[in-house]
Design a protein around this motif. Structure first.
Motif, PDB file in Angstrom:
ATOM      1  N   MET A  81      94.011  84.348  72.618  1.00  0.00           N
ATOM      2  CA  MET A  81      94.708  84.101  73.884  1.00  0.00           C
ATOM      3  C   MET A  81      96.075  84.770  73.908  1.00  0.00           C
ATOM      4  N   SER A  82      96.702  84.709  75.079  1.00  0.00           N
ATOM      5  CA  SER A  82      98.053  85.239  75.250  1.00  0.00           C
ATOM      6  C   SER A  82      99.075  84.250  74.692  1.00  0.00           C
ATOM      7  N   ARG A  83     100.281  84.737  74.465  1.00  0.00           N
ATOM      8  CA  ARG A  83     101.362  83.876  73.990  1.00  0.00           C
ATOM      9  C   ARG A  83     101.628  82.747  74.977  1.00  0.00           C
ATOM     10  N   LYS A  84     101.656  83.074  76.252  1.00  0.00           N
ATOM     11  CA  LYS A  84     101.936  82.063  77.271  1.00  0.00           C
ATOM     12  C   LYS A  84     100.903  80.936  77.238  1.00  0.00           C
ATOM     13  N   ARG A  85      99.635  81.316  77.155  1.00  0.00           N
ATOM     14  CA  ARG A  85      98.574  80.296  77.108  1.00  0.00           C
ATOM     15  C   ARG A  85      98.675  79.473  75.824  1.00  0.00           C
ATOM     16  N   PHE A 145      90.025  79.150  63.996  1.00  0.00           N
ATOM     17  CA  PHE A 145      91.209  80.007  64.094  1.00  0.00           C
ATOM     18  C   PHE A 145      91.587  80.192  65.554  1.00  0.00           C
ATOM     19  N   VAL A 146      92.871  80.036  65.854  1.00  0.00           N
ATOM     20  CA  VAL A 146      93.404  80.334  67.174  1.00  0.00           C
ATOM     21  C   VAL A 146      94.428  81.443  66.980  1.00  0.00           C
ATOM     22  N   LEU A 147      94.263  82.541  67.730  1.00  0.00           N
ATOM     23  CA  LEU A 147      95.152  83.684  67.585  1.00  0.00           C
ATOM     24  C   LEU A 147      95.805  84.018  68.913  1.00  0.00           C
ATOM     25  N   HIS A 148      97.053  84.455  68.826  1.00  0.00           N
ATOM     26  CA  HIS A 148      97.694  84.952  70.046  1.00  0.00           C
ATOM     27  C   HIS A 148      98.601  86.120  69.728  1.00  0.00           C
ATOM     28  N   CYS A 149      98.708  87.001  70.694  1.00  0.00           N
ATOM     29  CA  CYS A 149      99.737  88.030  70.734  1.00  0.00           C
ATOM     30  C   CYS A 149     100.316  87.950  72.145  1.00  0.00           C
ATOM     31  N   GLU A 150     101.086  88.904  72.547  1.00  0.00           N
ATOM     32  CA  GLU A 150     101.741  88.787  73.854  1.00  0.00           C
ATOM     33  C   GLU A 150     100.744  88.621  75.002  1.00  0.00           C
TER      34      GLU A 150
END
Length: 160
Positions: A7-11, A92-97
Motif C-alpha cells: 500500500m501507499s504511505r498514506k493508506r 507482511f505489510v509493505l508501504h512506500c510513498e
C-alpha cells in the motif's frame, strides 16, 4: 489477509491490520530514513528502509555506495533476507510513498522467496503494481542490466 499486503504511505498510516499484532510485521520504505510513529505500533516489528525509486542498469551504477546512499544496496538485501527469514510465518505489510514500485518489488520478492506463487500471480495480474525492476533484480540475484532487462521484464509481467 494476503501473505503480503502492499500500500501507499498514506493508506498505511490509516490502515489497521485485520489480524492481531502478533501475526503481522511491516516494511516501510521512504526516500530518507523513516521514523517510527504510532502506525508502527500496530505490528510485531517494523523494518524501515530508505532508498529512492530509481531505475538504472546495474552495470552503470556503483553499488558500493557509502551509508546514506539513495540506492538499495547488497547490505540492504541481507537485512531484508534476514527479516523475511525471521518472520516467514507472519503476514507482511509493505508501504512506500505510492505503494506501486518499491514496496511491490520487495513484496513480489517475499512471495517468490517463500513460495507463494498463486498470490504472486494474482498481484501481477491485478495491474495495480509496477515493481521497481532495479530493486527486484538485486533482490533475486539477477541485477538489472541491458542483458537481463528482457528476462526481468518478462518475469515481472511488464507490458511490452
Amino acid at each position: 489477509m494476503d501473505k503480503v499486503t502492499i500500500m501507499s504511505r498514506k493508506r498505511f498510516l490509516e490502515w489497521v491490520p485485520p489480524v492481531s499484532k502478533e501475526q503481522v510485521v511491516a516494511i516501510r520504505i521512504g526516500d530518507r530514513a523513516p521514523v517510527k510513529d504510532a502506525a508502527s505500533d500496530r505490528y510485531t516489528d517494523t523494518l524501515s528502509l530508505a532508498f529512492y525509486d530509481e531505475w538504472t542498469f546495474a552495470d552503470e551504477i556503483d553499488r558500493n555506495t557509502p551509508v546514506g546512499s539513495n540506492r538499495l544496496t547488497e547490505k540492504d538485501k541481507i537485512i531484508i533476507d534476514d527479516y523475511i527469514d525471521k518472520y516467514s510465518d507472519r503476514y507482511f505489510v509493505l508501504h512506500c510513498e505510492q505503494g506501486i514500485s518499491r514496496s511491490s518489488a520487495i513484496g513480489y520478492y517475499i512471495l517468490k522467496r517463500l513460495g507463494y506463487k498463486e498470490e504472486l500471480n494474482e498481484k501481477k495480474d491485478s495491474a495495480l503494481y509496477l515493481p521497481n525492476i532495479e530493486v527486484y533484480g538485486l533482490l533475486i540475484g539477477n541485477p538489472y542490466t541491458k542483458k537481463t532487462a528482457t528476462k526481468l521484464r518478462k518475469e515481472l509481467d511488464y507490458p511490452e
